[in-house]
Design a protein around this motif. Structure first.
Motif: not given
Ligand SMILES: [Zn+2]
Length: 352
Positions: A223-229, A243-247, A274-276
């Motif tokens: 869901a977090h990565e979907l959020g970035h997209n 790159l929208g990496t989680l970590l 963006f992460e938040a």
């Molecule tokens: Zn992220």
């Protein structure tokens, strides 16, 4: 002192060169070895397909429910996935053919509540034709198959006719596809604990799937990565440095300098926001998918325990600290629960 080290080095090398096992090596013939290779390949392929099945099972309900938040990026989906042995190379192709039971395109996953399941499509069905376009699973024809799948995904009509073979019998199924967010979750074979978004897909590593043992944890990551997209974080300007990496914390904890990858401190501060935001909207996507939110923030406590250097906040880091993420997620859950209790729509608060 310096001269002494040279003879010492030579002697050490000689001793090392003379070192040999003290016991005799067990013998086996090439047939036995081939048989064991086949067994281990089958185990590996089963595991690989298992990772994909879990990824689809966890991601599908999120992509489906979040479709209300991506009106411009919806695709038709049957809620099924498959594989063909032609996707694999050399010895692996033989293994795949054995495991799939066919050199056809074989259904390897069906969402239990999805359109394909409703129409009667079953695990291990061999797909013979889509909308009367026949194909075999040889690589070139396979491309036609994917083209046809892509066409049905983007066409106006959600209806698709699928001809399948099951125990030698042909069955025709009419599938009424449903709308989902067009950001598929795909498996990366990397062992690094990571996940990222590239503006088109959600990429989850094998390492992350092992770390996120609980499906609730995996759902949070997806869901977090979907959020970035979905929030448009990965546009052309950003794609190189974010790159929208989680970590990137997994990398930094191992002493790898990620500054070059994530750009200047200024860009990093932007990236923290963006992460938040991806964390924030992720909880809404999970909530509308009917997934339980209680305890989901614990993911960041588990991550902190594995990567303690990321506990304290650091404004030059590309990602918020694990402590900040835990608290923000906990408070977002309170916000969502208040909305549900008040009978308000479950939608992220937007600033405008
Ligand atoms: Zn992220």
């Amino acid at each position: 002192m310096h001269n002494l080290s040279i003879p010492f080095l030579v002697i050490t090398m000689l001793i090392t060169a003379c070192a040999a096992p003290n016991t005799s090596r067990i013998n086996y013939d090439s047939n036995e070895l081939d048989a064991e290779v086949a067994i281990q390949r089958e185990l590996a392929l089963k595991k690989y397909l298992g990772y994909k099945q879990r990824l689809y099972t966890v991601s599908y309900p999120i992509l489906k429910s979040a479709s209300q938040f991506c009106p411009n990026k919806q695709i038709n989906s049957a809620g099924a996935q498959g594989a063909s042995s032609s996707e694999f190379q050399d010895g692996w192709r033989v293994t795949a053919e054995k495991l799939l039971g066919s050199d056809n395109f074989v259904i390897t996953w069906v969402d239990k509540n999805g359109p394909a399941a409703k129409a009667g499509l079953k695990f291990k069905d061999k797909v013979i034709a889509i909308n009367d376009v026949p194909f075999d699973a040889s690589p070139i024809k396979n491309n036609k198959f994917y083209t046809e799948i892509a066409r049905t995904q983007t066409s106006e009509s959600p209806q698709v006719k699928l001809t399948a073979q099951r125990e030698g019998e042909l069955v025709n199924l009419i599938i009424q596809q449903e709308k989902i967010c067009g950001y598929p979750a795909v498996l990366s074979e990397s062992d690094a604990v990571n996940a990222y978004a590239d503006g088109k897909r959600i990429i989850i590593t094998k390492g992350m799937m092992r770390f996120a043992q609980d499906d609730q944890d995996l759902a949070l990551v997806i869901a977090h990565e979907l959020g970035h997209n979905l929030m448009g974080h990965i546009d052309k300007k950003q794609s190189n440095r974010m790159l929208g990496t989680l970590l990137d914390l997994a990398a930094s904890a191992n002493g790898i300098n990620t500054q070059g990858m994530f750009g200047s401190a200024g860009a990093s501060a932007f990236s923290q926001d963006f992460e938040a935001e991806a964390d924030y909207v992720a909880l809404y996507y999970m909530s509308v998918a009917g997934l339980p939110l209680e305890g989901v923030a614990d993911f960041w406590r588990d991550m902190a325990a594995e990567h303690p250097s990321n506990i304290g906040s650091n404004h030059s880091a590309s990602h918020p600290a694990t402590s900040e993420r835990f608290l923000a997620i906990s408070k977002t859950i309170e916000e969502i629960n208040r909305k549900i209790a008040a009978g308000e729509p479950v939608k992220p608060n937007l600033i405008d």
